[in-house]
Design a protein around this motif. Sequence first.
Motif, mmCIF file in Angstrom:
data_model
loop_
_atom_site.group_PDB
_atom_site.id
_atom_site.type_symbol
_atom_site.label_atom_id
_atom_site.label_comp_id
_atom_site.label_asym_id
_atom_site.label_seq_id
_atom_site.Cartn_x
_atom_site.Cartn_y
_atom_site.Cartn_z
ATOM 1 N N PRO A 61 -3.573 17.957 31.023
ATOM 2 C CA PRO A 61 -2.389 18.479 30.318
ATOM 3 C C PRO A 61 -1.217 17.514 30.307
ATOM 4 N N GLU A 62 -0.983 16.809 31.446
ATOM 5 C CA GLU A 62 0.154 15.901 31.517
ATOM 6 C C GLU A 62 -0.026 14.677 30.630
ATOM 7 N N ILE A 63 -1.253 14.419 30.188
ATOM 8 C CA ILE A 63 -1.514 13.339 29.226
ATOM 9 C C ILE A 63 -1.571 13.904 27.810
ATOM 10 N N ALA A 64 -2.202 15.061 27.666
ATOM 11 C CA ALA A 64 -2.399 15.649 26.337
ATOM 12 C C ALA A 64 -1.073 15.982 25.653
ATOM 13 N N ARG A 65 -0.118 16.508 26.418
ATOM 14 C CA ARG A 65 1.156 16.932 25.808
ATOM 15 C C ARG A 65 1.905 15.767 25.168
ATOM 16 N N PRO A 66 2.174 14.679 25.919
ATOM 17 C CA PRO A 66 2.891 13.563 25.276
ATOM 18 C C PRO A 66 2.092 12.898 24.150
ATOM 19 N N VAL A 67 0.773 12.878 24.270
ATOM 20 C CA VAL A 67 -0.044 12.326 23.183
ATOM 21 C C VAL A 67 0.121 13.168 21.927
ATOM 22 N N GLY A 68 0.126 14.496 22.097
ATOM 23 C CA GLY A 68 0.307 15.388 20.953
ATOM 24 C C GLY A 68 1.667 15.204 20.303
ATOM 25 N N VAL A 69 2.711 15.083 21.145
ATOM 26 C CA VAL A 69 4.067 14.879 20.618
ATOM 27 C C VAL A 69 4.149 13.553 19.866
ATOM 28 N N ALA A 70 3.591 12.496 20.458
ATOM 29 C CA ALA A 70 3.617 11.178 19.818
ATOM 30 C C ALA A 70 2.871 11.193 18.482
ATOM 31 N N THR A 71 1.740 11.906 18.446
ATOM 32 C CA THR A 71 0.955 11.986 17.209
ATOM 33 C C THR A 71 1.743 12.684 16.109
ATOM 34 N N ASP A 72 2.396 13.790 16.456
ATOM 35 C CA ASP A 72 3.201 14.517 15.465
ATOM 36 C C ASP A 72 4.353 13.650 14.953
ATOM 37 N N GLN A 73 5.008 12.939 15.860
ATOM 38 C CA GLN A 73 6.127 12.088 15.461
ATOM 39 C C GLN A 73 5.657 10.957 14.552
ATOM 40 N N LEU A 74 4.504 10.385 14.873
ATOM 41 C CA LEU A 74 3.978 9.303 14.044
ATOM 42 C C LEU A 74 3.552 9.804 12.668
ATOM 43 N N GLU A 75 3.029 11.025 12.610
ATOM 44 C CA GLU A 75 2.655 11.585 11.314
ATOM 45 C C GLU A 75 3.887 11.716 10.420
ATOM 46 N N GLU A 76 4.974 12.237 10.970
ATOM 47 C CA GLU A 76 6.203 12.387 10.198
ATOM 48 C C GLU A 76 6.761 11.026 9.793
ATOM 49 N N LEU A 77 6.811 10.095 10.756
ATOM 50 C CA LEU A 77 7.344 8.769 10.475
ATOM 51 C C LEU A 77 6.488 8.035 9.454
ATOM 52 N N SER A 78 5.173 8.208 9.534
ATOM 53 C CA SER A 78 4.276 7.556 8.575
ATOM 54 C C SER A 78 4.563 8.026 7.164
ATOM 55 N N GLY A 79 4.767 9.332 7.003
ATOM 56 C CA GLY A 79 5.079 9.862 5.675
ATOM 57 C C GLY A 79 6.379 9.296 5.132
ATOM 58 N N ILE A 80 7.391 9.205 6.003
ATOM 59 C CA ILE A 80 8.690 8.675 5.584
ATOM 60 C C ILE A 80 8.572 7.214 5.163
ATOM 61 N N LEU A 81 7.880 6.416 5.980
ATOM 62 C CA LEU A 81 7.766 4.991 5.674
ATOM 63 C C LEU A 81 6.879 4.722 4.464
ATOM 64 N N GLN A 82 5.831 5.537 4.278
ATOM 65 C CA GLN A 82 4.995 5.359 3.088
ATOM 66 C C GLN A 82 5.806 5.642 1.829
ATOM 67 N N THR A 83 6.637 6.679 1.877
ATOM 68 C CA THR A 83 7.507 6.986 0.740
ATOM 69 C C THR A 83 8.516 5.865 0.529
ATOM 70 N N ALA A 84 9.090 5.374 1.624
ATOM 71 C CA ALA A 84 10.053 4.278 1.515
ATOM 72 C C ALA A 84 9.403 3.019 0.956
ATOM 73 N N SER A 85 8.171 2.757 1.392
ATOM 74 C CA SER A 85 7.456 1.587 0.884
ATOM 75 C C SER A 85 7.180 1.719 -0.608
ATOM 76 N N SER A 86 6.775 2.917 -1.026
ATOM 77 C CA SER A 86 6.541 3.156 -2.461
ATOM 78 C C SER A 86 7.823 2.986 -3.246
ATOM 79 N N ALA A 87 8.932 3.503 -2.704
ATOM 80 C CA ALA A 87 10.222 3.387 -3.385
ATOM 81 C C ALA A 87 10.634 1.928 -3.517
ATOM 82 N N ALA A 88 10.412 1.155 -2.461
ATOM 83 C CA ALA A 88 10.786 -0.258 -2.504
ATOM 84 C C ALA A 88 9.967 -1.022 -3.538
ATOM 85 N N GLN A 89 8.722 -0.608 -3.740
ATOM 86 C CA GLN A 89 7.892 -1.252 -4.759
ATOM 87 C C GLN A 89 8.277 -0.811 -6.168
#
Length: 619
Positions: free
Chosen positions: A191-219
């Motif tokens: 549990p002490e490993i799973a929780r931060p991994v889950g949080v990091a995964t969710d944060q990366l999913e959100e950040l990935s969407g933002i950066l992919q949109t930003a990359s598309s906009a820049a192009q």
Amino acid sequence: MPAQTLNSPESLRGNSKKRRRRRFLRRVSFGAMGLLLIAGGAGVLLAHQASSVRSELQNVSDLLTQLRGELENEDLPAAQITLATIKGETSAARSTTTSPLWKSASYIPVLGSNFSAVQEVAVSADDIAVRAAGPLLDKYDSLNWKSLSPADSRFDITGLQEAAPAISMAADAVRLSYQRLVSLDVSRLLPEIARPVGVATDQLEELSGILQTASSAAQLLPAMLGAEGARDYLVLVQNSSETRATGGIPGALAVLHTDNGKITLSEQSSAVALGAFRPPIDVDAEQVSLYTARIGTQMQNVNLTPDFSTAAQTAKLMWEERHPEQIIDGVLALDTIVLSHLLDATGPLDLADDQVPDRIRNTDLPLSLTKDNVVPTLLSEVYKEIDDPEAQDAYFAAVASRVFSAFSEGQGDGAQLVKALGSSTTDGRLFLWSSHPSEQEIIATTPVHGSVSGPDGGGAAFGVYFNDGTGAKMDYYITRNVQLIQACPVDGYGQYTVRVTIANNAPADAASSLPAYVTGDGVFGVTPGYVRTNYVVYGPSQAFLETASVDGQAVPLSSGRHGQRPVGTVSLELGPGETATIEVVFSKVVQDSEPRLRVTPTIQSLEEVIRTLESDTCG
């Protein structure tokens, strides 16, 4: 048989075997003890390393908060120092978790997967620090809010072009890191490993969407803003008081002209002014069968289909037929809520004298617009004060023009403007289509594409879209919520019910208290005060449309297909104060991941409309 003597050959051979066994057992025993001692030392070392890695990753988390604050305060030198410290921490964590000892620990039964997971987190953190945060910070001067916001009706195209490679590199780094973490089986982790991994995964999913949109906009943005030659874009201002599948009826129209980063509002008009098209504009026959030929006869009906690509191409052809001297390079659609979001960023705006005709200035309509009054003014009050559709559209156009002027001139806080556009995109209130195939290919990967065709439905397995059948402006008084209900599988296939709950909140005396233009005055066969809506429900490509009901009673269900997706339509009429619940059932659904739901944007927030997925408890 004679007894063996002490020194007999047989006795000597037996003693020799015993001695060899004892020597072998001693060697095994000492070897095992040595292995245990080594393992114990490794365990101590691993424990020390694990503590160090935990400390380093915690430091990174704390430093990220500090970095965010420094960037918000535009303190670039301090941000660069903080990032250098972050890189040192992530590099140390990566070095430790990719060492031979740590890798060996990943093979330990049961616990090994935890070491592997921490390694993936450390490697991802280091990749993001080096390949994402580093390049983006190097281009900070081109990426801060002031640089991204227009000034004097001009965008800084050069800075955006220079930053595009850095944004693309960052987007790729975050996407790969997200894929690395999402592939981990968290059920095998402590549990002490799973929780931060889950949080990091969710944060990366959100950040990935933002950066992919930003990359598309820049192009996209440099060319779309006229870096390679002037462009013209048709803008559809969707009126949510009369619903259409993509948001609302296109009433006010405008043309944006871009040239080398400079944007101007070159022309304003209305759907009414374009009139009817006879013969109709050619539209995909499959969609005509679903939405009738009206989709190609009037600008007001181009978005009866939820497929924005189809709506945009039809709108382009209509405009060009009425303006043969002009070529439209793309179509942008937005609704009144987007205007309120922008006003939240710019602050109150006053309409200029030359923007408002005298017949409007002499009414009680506000001439100062705020984020709080713009929606009720445009979707309700305007109809009480003005009974001429052309004058209504003129007021719409004046408001849209004033908000656009403030945006293009850089009025208001740049960060707030970007936030306003971001929230509008997330809620499905902004759509964009380009007539240039290479650009449209990029747009198709972003949230503004509005496509519903294809096997994945443009990213949403289920869709519920609203089309007004009243011929009036009564949707201002309607509230809806939509929920997807997952039933227990049958024969291995999924079963889903789409539930739509509707309420007509118009006053009981709506027939007499509301203007005839708002109620429709019965022109299309709907009793004044009542609201008729066609609810169009899409399922995933691998599914069967089964039945429909209203308040538990079976009702007729018009069915068809859009691309590979099954489509059902239920027509419902509600009087003032009435409520109803529609349920549409899909069977034999093949769905590998949690299904997503898309709905027509209305004056309600998306959170109010879409309810959480509900699932039956299966034995």
